[in-house]
Write a protein that holds these residues in place. Structure first.
Motif, PDB file in Angstrom:
ATOM      1  N   LEU A   1      33.578  44.375  53.258  1.00  0.00           N
ATOM      2  CA  LEU A   1      34.218  44.928  52.063  1.00  0.00           C
ATOM      3  C   LEU A   1      34.340  46.452  52.113  1.00  0.00           C
ATOM      4  N   ASP A   2      33.772  47.078  53.132  1.00  0.00           N
ATOM      5  CA  ASP A   2      33.964  48.512  53.357  1.00  0.00           C
ATOM      6  C   ASP A   2      33.599  49.341  52.130  1.00  0.00           C
ATOM      7  N   ASP A   3      32.549  48.936  51.422  1.00  0.00           N
ATOM      8  CA  ASP A   3      32.053  49.670  50.254  1.00  0.00           C
ATOM      9  C   ASP A   3      33.062  49.755  49.116  1.00  0.00           C
ATOM     10  N   ARG A   4      34.095  48.899  49.158  1.00  0.00           N
ATOM     11  CA  ARG A   4      35.032  48.867  48.036  1.00  0.00           C
ATOM     12  C   ARG A   4      34.310  48.435  46.761  1.00  0.00           C
ATOM     13  N   ALA A   5      34.849  48.864  45.632  1.00  0.00           N
ATOM     14  CA  ALA A   5      34.262  48.475  44.357  1.00  0.00           C
ATOM     15  C   ALA A   5      34.561  47.023  44.022  1.00  0.00           C
ATOM     16  N   ALA A   6      35.703  46.497  44.507  1.00  0.00           N
ATOM     17  CA  ALA A   6      36.086  45.133  44.138  1.00  0.00           C
ATOM     18  C   ALA A   6      37.012  44.542  45.189  1.00  0.00           C
ATOM     19  N   ALA A   7      37.035  43.214  45.244  1.00  0.00           N
ATOM     20  CA  ALA A   7      37.889  42.506  46.196  1.00  0.00           C
ATOM     21  C   ALA A   7      38.146  41.093  45.674  1.00  0.00           C
ATOM     22  N   ILE A   8      39.202  40.470  46.206  1.00  0.00           N
ATOM     23  CA  ILE A   8      39.509  39.068  45.921  1.00  0.00           C
ATOM     24  C   ILE A   8      39.439  38.306  47.239  1.00  0.00           C
ATOM     25  N   HIS A   9      38.714  37.202  47.245  1.00  0.00           N
ATOM     26  CA  HIS A   9      38.597  36.370  48.446  1.00  0.00           C
ATOM     27  C   HIS A   9      38.942  34.932  48.073  1.00  0.00           C
ATOM     28  N   THR A  10      39.885  34.340  48.823  1.00  0.00           N
ATOM     29  CA  THR A  10      40.332  32.969  48.557  1.00  0.00           C
ATOM     30  C   THR A  10      40.041  32.089  49.754  1.00  0.00           C
ATOM     31  N   VAL A  11      39.442  30.934  49.500  1.00  0.00           N
ATOM     32  CA  VAL A  11      39.226  29.920  50.534  1.00  0.00           C
ATOM     33  C   VAL A  11      40.052  28.698  50.140  1.00  0.00           C
ATOM     34  N   ARG A  12      40.993  28.314  51.016  1.00  0.00           N
ATOM     35  CA  ARG A  12      41.844  27.144  50.760  1.00  0.00           C
ATOM     36  C   ARG A  12      41.342  25.948  51.544  1.00  0.00           C
ATOM     37  N   GLY A  13      41.307  24.795  50.873  1.00  0.00           N
ATOM     38  CA  GLY A  13      40.917  23.562  51.528  1.00  0.00           C
ATOM     39  C   GLY A  13      42.101  22.862  52.154  1.00  0.00           C
ATOM     40  N   THR A  14      41.864  21.645  52.618  1.00  0.00           N
ATOM     41  CA  THR A  14      42.924  20.906  53.306  1.00  0.00           C
ATOM     42  C   THR A  14      43.893  20.252  52.326  1.00  0.00           C
ATOM     43  N   ASP A  15      43.511  20.123  51.056  1.00  0.00           N
ATOM     44  CA  ASP A  15      44.419  19.546  50.070  1.00  0.00           C
ATOM     45  C   ASP A  15      44.889  20.661  49.140  1.00  0.00           C
ATOM     46  N   ASP A  16      45.030  20.394  47.863  1.00  0.00           N
ATOM     47  CA  ASP A  16      45.496  21.424  46.936  1.00  0.00           C
ATOM     48  C   ASP A  16      44.340  22.118  46.224  1.00  0.00           C
ATOM     49  N   ALA A  17      43.145  22.064  46.820  1.00  0.00           N
ATOM     50  CA  ALA A  17      41.977  22.734  46.244  1.00  0.00           C
ATOM     51  C   ALA A  17      41.766  24.094  46.900  1.00  0.00           C
ATOM     52  N   ALA A  18      41.247  25.025  46.135  1.00  0.00           N
ATOM     53  CA  ALA A  18      40.946  26.363  46.651  1.00  0.00           C
ATOM     54  C   ALA A  18      39.862  26.975  45.762  1.00  0.00           C
ATOM     55  N   THR A  19      39.193  27.980  46.294  1.00  0.00           N
ATOM     56  CA  THR A  19      38.249  28.756  45.504  1.00  0.00           C
ATOM     57  C   THR A  19      38.665  30.219  45.556  1.00  0.00           C
ATOM     58  N   VAL A  20      38.890  30.792  44.386  1.00  0.00           N
ATOM     59  CA  VAL A  20      39.278  32.194  44.256  1.00  0.00           C
ATOM     60  C   VAL A  20      38.083  32.949  43.678  1.00  0.00           C
ATOM     61  N   THR A  21      37.617  33.966  44.401  1.00  0.00           N
ATOM     62  CA  THR A  21      36.420  34.692  44.006  1.00  0.00           C
ATOM     63  C   THR A  21      36.728  36.170  43.798  1.00  0.00           C
ATOM     64  N   LEU A  22      36.373  36.668  42.630  1.00  0.00           N
ATOM     65  CA  LEU A  22      36.393  38.106  42.371  1.00  0.00           C
ATOM     66  C   LEU A  22      35.023  38.651  42.739  1.00  0.00           C
ATOM     67  N   LEU A  23      34.987  39.621  43.641  1.00  0.00           N
ATOM     68  CA  LEU A  23      33.739  40.267  44.036  1.00  0.00           C
ATOM     69  C   LEU A  23      33.732  41.685  43.486  1.00  0.00           C
ATOM     70  N   THR A  24      32.645  42.053  42.822  1.00  0.00           N
ATOM     71  CA  THR A  24      32.500  43.416  42.320  1.00  0.00           C
ATOM     72  C   THR A  24      31.163  43.979  42.769  1.00  0.00           C
ATOM     73  N   HIS A  25      31.168  45.259  43.111  1.00  0.00           N
ATOM     74  CA  HIS A  25      29.922  45.924  43.473  1.00  0.00           C
ATOM     75  C   HIS A  25      29.105  46.112  42.200  1.00  0.00           C
ATOM     76  N   HIS A  26      27.814  45.750  42.278  1.00  0.00           N
ATOM     77  CA  HIS A  26      26.985  45.777  41.070  1.00  0.00           C
ATOM     78  C   HIS A  26      26.789  47.196  40.535  1.00  0.00           C
TER      79      HIS A  26
END
Length: 402
Positions: A95-120
């Motif tokens: 994350l290179d010390d960024r304050a925030a980022a979005i990370h998405t993991v897509r599965g093999t079907d129409d499922a996915a997980t979208v994660t907002l990451l924030t530095h505490h």
């Protein structure tokens, strides 16, 4: 080193500890349906424009002081990988010390997980949950071609600044000493993803637990704390009075004037509780004791002193820092997860917290939330024995609502 021309401000003591350990918190939304990656990127770009803290990064200034640096030239950290959706941090880049980022993991079907990451250092749980809701509002607007203008906000203030504005003096913030910090820094970090352990009540049981709290003169936080203390003592086979229990308290609504979620970084007091011997013989009495101690701490201002009681207990512990870490129990209550809107062709099936590996996972908290009407406790610190005992205690307390 970095140019002082780009520095927003140094970090306050309440923010520095998170910088030292590079602590990020992830807010994972498991979705199903049509997820538009371009719209998600656009939504995050609008969010960054509205909240410039999200376009910053955490650095050391010319005097080696941890600071917030404006970095609008950094591209938005929005990435996507294919992988197991039940591991929202799969393939997470640096994350290179960024304050925030979005990370998405897509599965093999129409499922996915979208994660907002924030530095505490720049946002606590309540602040970040507000941003997560804003992100999904903006995503829905982008997909449906609705207006997406967002009001620009100032950089959030530290707790110290907000208290000073209100004439509240708390003295120096109590921080762990070098021995405790060294013990944390030398803790073993799991080489792979930490295993998340979940305890979840049904909607009906959650309502029954709320009723128990009302009739017994306590709260969900008091009931969960009592159940967690009892379960931890039993699974570790130790006396409940040997545990050092601490949890953050959101102070925004307790200040005058009140503080909006995005107006402060970590607007948190710290509650500390030490149970009496055999307090787990009566969980309702224990829950009331937790709640009473918190109310007293708020009334006297003790929670504003941060970790003072906790740090004092740690420094006076005869077993030393490593031994004290083994007696720590930490929770954090994020409350009811706000409504997360989505377009008609996408639904959010679940929500859960995640934390990238770092030394602080050695004292990973139990995160208490209520999502879709269900009380949930997630952690990476628990054994399955503790989780099973916790569930048994919570169900037992729920049955006492009548």
């Amino acid at each position: 080193m970095t140019s002082s021309q780009l520095l927003v401000r140094p970090l306050a003591p309440s923010e520095v500890l998170h910088f030292r350990f590079g602590l990020y918190v992830g807010y994972a939304t498991q979705v199903r349906g049509k997820l538009d990656s371009a719209a998600l990127t656009q939504a995050f770009a609008i969010l960054r424009q509205a909240y410039p803290i999200l376009s910053s990064r955490l650095v050391l200034d010319h005097a080696s002081q941890p600071s917030i640096e404006a970095a609008p030239e950094l591209s938005a950290a929005v990435d996507e990988v294919s992988g197991p959706v039940d591991n929202p941090l799969f393939g997470l880049p640096d994350l290179d010390d960024r304050a925030a980022a979005i990370h998405t993991v897509r599965g093999t079907d129409d499922a996915a997980t979208v994660t907002l990451l924030t530095h505490h250092s720049i946002a606590d749980g309540h602040h970040s949950l507000y941003l997560l809701a804003e992100l999904w509002h903006l995503y829905t607007a982008c997909v449906t071609d609705a207006p997406t203008a967002a009001r620009r906000h100032d950089y959030p203030h530290s707790l110290e600044h907000l208290l000073d504005q209100r004439g509240i003096g708390i003295g120096p913030t109590a921080l762990p000493d070098d021995a405790m910090l060294e013990a944390l820094a030398s803790a073993d970090i799991p080489s792979g993803p930490t295993e998340r352990v979940r305890t979840r009540l049904s909607v009906a049981d959650t309502q029954s637990l709320l009723a128990t709290g009302r009739s017994a003169g306590t709260t969900i936080n008091g009931l969960v704390s009592a159940a967690l203390l009892a379960a931890t003592a039993q699974s570790r086979n130790v006396g409940i009075d040997t545990l050092h229990y601490t949890y953050p308290v959101d102070m925004r609504a307790r200040l005058t004037p009140q503080v909006g979620y995005p107006e402060g970084t970590n607007v948190l007091g710290m509650a500390y509780f030490a149970a009496d011997p055999h307090a787990d013989d009566d969980l309702l009495a224990l829950a009331r004791a937790v709640t009473s101690t918190l109310r007293d701490g708020i009334a006297t201002g003790a929670v504003f002193a941060g970790n003072a009681q906790f740090v004092s207990a740690a420094q006076g512990n005869s077993a030393g820092p490593e031994g004290f870490l083994s007696t720590m129990l930490v929770s954090t209550n994020w409350g009811v997860i706000p409504a997360l809107p989505t377009p008609a062709d996408l639904i959010i099936e679940d929500f859960y917290p995640v934390m990238p590996n770092n030394p602080m996972t050695s004292i990973a908290p139990y995160v208490i939330t209520t999502y879709d009407g269900q009380l949930t406790i997630d952690t990476a610190a628990s054994s399955f024995d503790t989780s099973q005992l916790l569930a048994e205690h919570l169900h037992g307390l729920a049955r006492r609502s009548g």
